[in-house]
Design a protein around this motif. Sequence first.
Motif, short mmCIF file in Angstrom:
data_model
loop_
_atom_site.label_atom_id
_atom_site.label_comp_id
_atom_site.label_asym_id
_atom_site.label_seq_id
_atom_site.Cartn_x
_atom_site.Cartn_y
_atom_site.Cartn_z
N VAL A 9 38.93 38.32 33.99
CA VAL A 9 37.94 39.18 33.80
C VAL A 9 37.85 40.52 34.85
O VAL A 9 38.12 40.40 35.90
N PRO A 10 37.10 41.48 34.22
CA PRO A 10 37.03 42.82 35.17
C PRO A 10 36.07 42.46 36.11
O PRO A 10 35.16 41.56 36.08
N ASP A 11 36.05 43.12 37.34
CA ASP A 11 35.05 42.84 38.66
C ASP A 11 34.13 43.73 38.38
O ASP A 11 33.89 44.59 39.25
N TYR A 12 33.47 43.78 37.31
CA TYR A 12 32.27 44.54 37.09
C TYR A 12 31.56 44.07 35.65
O TYR A 12 32.39 43.82 34.83
N SER A 13 30.30 44.06 35.81
CA SER A 13 29.54 43.65 34.50
C SER A 13 28.68 42.44 34.67
O SER A 13 28.88 41.76 35.63
N HIS A 21 28.78 39.44 33.29
CA HIS A 21 29.62 38.18 33.59
C HIS A 21 29.65 37.94 34.85
O HIS A 21 29.98 36.63 35.17
N LEU A 22 29.53 38.80 36.04
CA LEU A 22 29.62 38.46 37.55
C LEU A 22 28.28 37.78 38.02
O LEU A 22 28.48 37.31 38.90
N ASP A 23 27.41 37.51 37.06
CA ASP A 23 26.38 36.46 37.43
C ASP A 23 26.69 35.12 37.61
O ASP A 23 26.22 34.34 38.02
N PHE A 24 27.89 34.83 36.69
CA PHE A 24 28.72 33.46 36.78
C PHE A 24 30.15 33.43 37.07
O PHE A 24 30.62 32.70 37.63
N ALA A 25 30.68 34.63 36.99
CA ALA A 25 32.16 34.65 37.13
C ALA A 25 32.41 35.23 38.35
O ALA A 25 31.99 36.43 38.75
N ASN A 26 33.10 34.62 39.43
CA ASN A 26 33.35 35.04 40.60
C ASN A 26 34.66 34.82 41.27
O ASN A 26 35.54 33.87 40.56
N ARG A 27 35.27 35.26 42.40
CA ARG A 27 36.50 34.87 42.92
C ARG A 27 36.51 33.32 43.14
O ARG A 27 37.70 32.86 43.46
N GLU A 28 35.46 32.62 43.26
CA GLU A 28 35.83 31.14 43.46
C GLU A 28 35.96 30.32 42.09
O GLU A 28 36.22 29.19 42.06
N ASN A 29 35.87 31.13 40.76
CA ASN A 29 36.21 30.56 39.71
C ASN A 29 36.97 31.41 38.60
O ASN A 29 37.21 30.70 37.44
N SER A 30 37.41 32.56 38.91
CA SER A 30 37.96 33.47 37.87
C SER A 30 39.00 34.25 38.79
O SER A 30 38.77 34.64 40.00
N LEU A 31 39.76 34.90 38.13
CA LEU A 31 40.54 36.19 38.41
C LEU A 31 39.98 37.45 38.29
O LEU A 31 39.78 37.50 36.92
N LEU A 32 39.62 38.05 39.33
CA LEU A 32 38.88 39.26 38.85
C LEU A 32 39.83 40.49 38.79
O LEU A 32 40.69 40.94 39.97
N ILE A 33 39.85 41.11 37.77
CA ILE A 33 40.94 42.48 37.77
C ILE A 33 39.94 43.86 38.13
O ILE A 33 38.98 44.00 38.20
N ASN A 34 40.95 44.50 39.32
CA ASN A 34 40.35 45.74 39.68
C ASN A 34 39.86 46.55 38.53
O ASN A 34 40.52 46.86 37.52
N THR A 35 38.80 46.93 38.75
CA THR A 35 37.93 47.75 37.82
C THR A 35 37.25 49.12 38.51
O THR A 35 36.56 48.92 39.83
N LYS A 36 37.81 50.29 37.94
CA LYS A 36 37.00 51.51 38.21
C LYS A 36 35.91 51.88 37.32
O LYS A 36 35.91 51.21 36.12
N HIS A 87 31.67 49.81 44.11
CA HIS A 87 32.60 50.38 43.11
C HIS A 87 32.64 51.93 43.34
O HIS A 87 31.36 52.40 43.49
N GLU A 88 33.50 52.73 43.20
CA GLU A 88 33.39 54.13 43.22
C GLU A 88 33.12 54.33 41.75
O GLU A 88 34.05 53.91 40.99
N VAL A 89 32.51 55.58 41.48
CA VAL A 89 32.47 56.03 40.08
C VAL A 89 33.28 57.11 39.71
O VAL A 89 33.39 58.11 40.73
N VAL A 90 33.99 57.14 39.02
CA VAL A 90 35.08 57.97 38.64
C VAL A 90 34.49 59.04 37.67
O VAL A 90 33.80 58.64 36.69
#
Length: 160
Positions: free
Chosen positions: A49-53, A55-70, A156-159
């Motif tokens: 899942v993306p490393d933003y938004s 779902h990060l209330d429950f998805a994290n590095r201990e239970n998911s693979l996080l996609i680099n996200t700008k 996160h850096e905003v593009v």
Amino acid sequence: MPEIEVLSGHVDNVAAIYNACHGHVTTTGSEGWGLPIAESMACGLINIVPDYSGHLDFANRENSLLINTKLRYAQQNEQYWAYNPKALIGEPDVNHTGILMQKAYKEYNMLKNTFGANMEKIISRLTWEAAAQRMIDVTCKKIDPYVSGTYDLHRHEVVK
């Protein structure tokens, strides 16, 4: 390589699909909460899942693979309600998504062992009763409504 099938349209039994898979990939740019992510986690799938938004209330590095996200500012046609020029949307890195898909395939058993207990712990907290109690606690000002799981906009850096 594993078989990848893209589904579109109505599905009668979503749980049967989750249970027939090893992983769940989403490249959403903005998610209010992420029910399919929680559903697939409940079925024991490896989530990418993306490393933003939301779902990060429950998805994290201990239970998911996080996609680099700008992050970038969302265009008007990407917003559901009133236009907000400061609204942000994520752009998950396509190449990193592919790398994580390969990792999930090659390291499936290790990731299941690593993520399993953390997925179960999170899913045990995602109940209607817990959601209702949280709303009561927020309404009664017992807890801060803006405290979330792991979400941190400042990393996160905003593009532009």
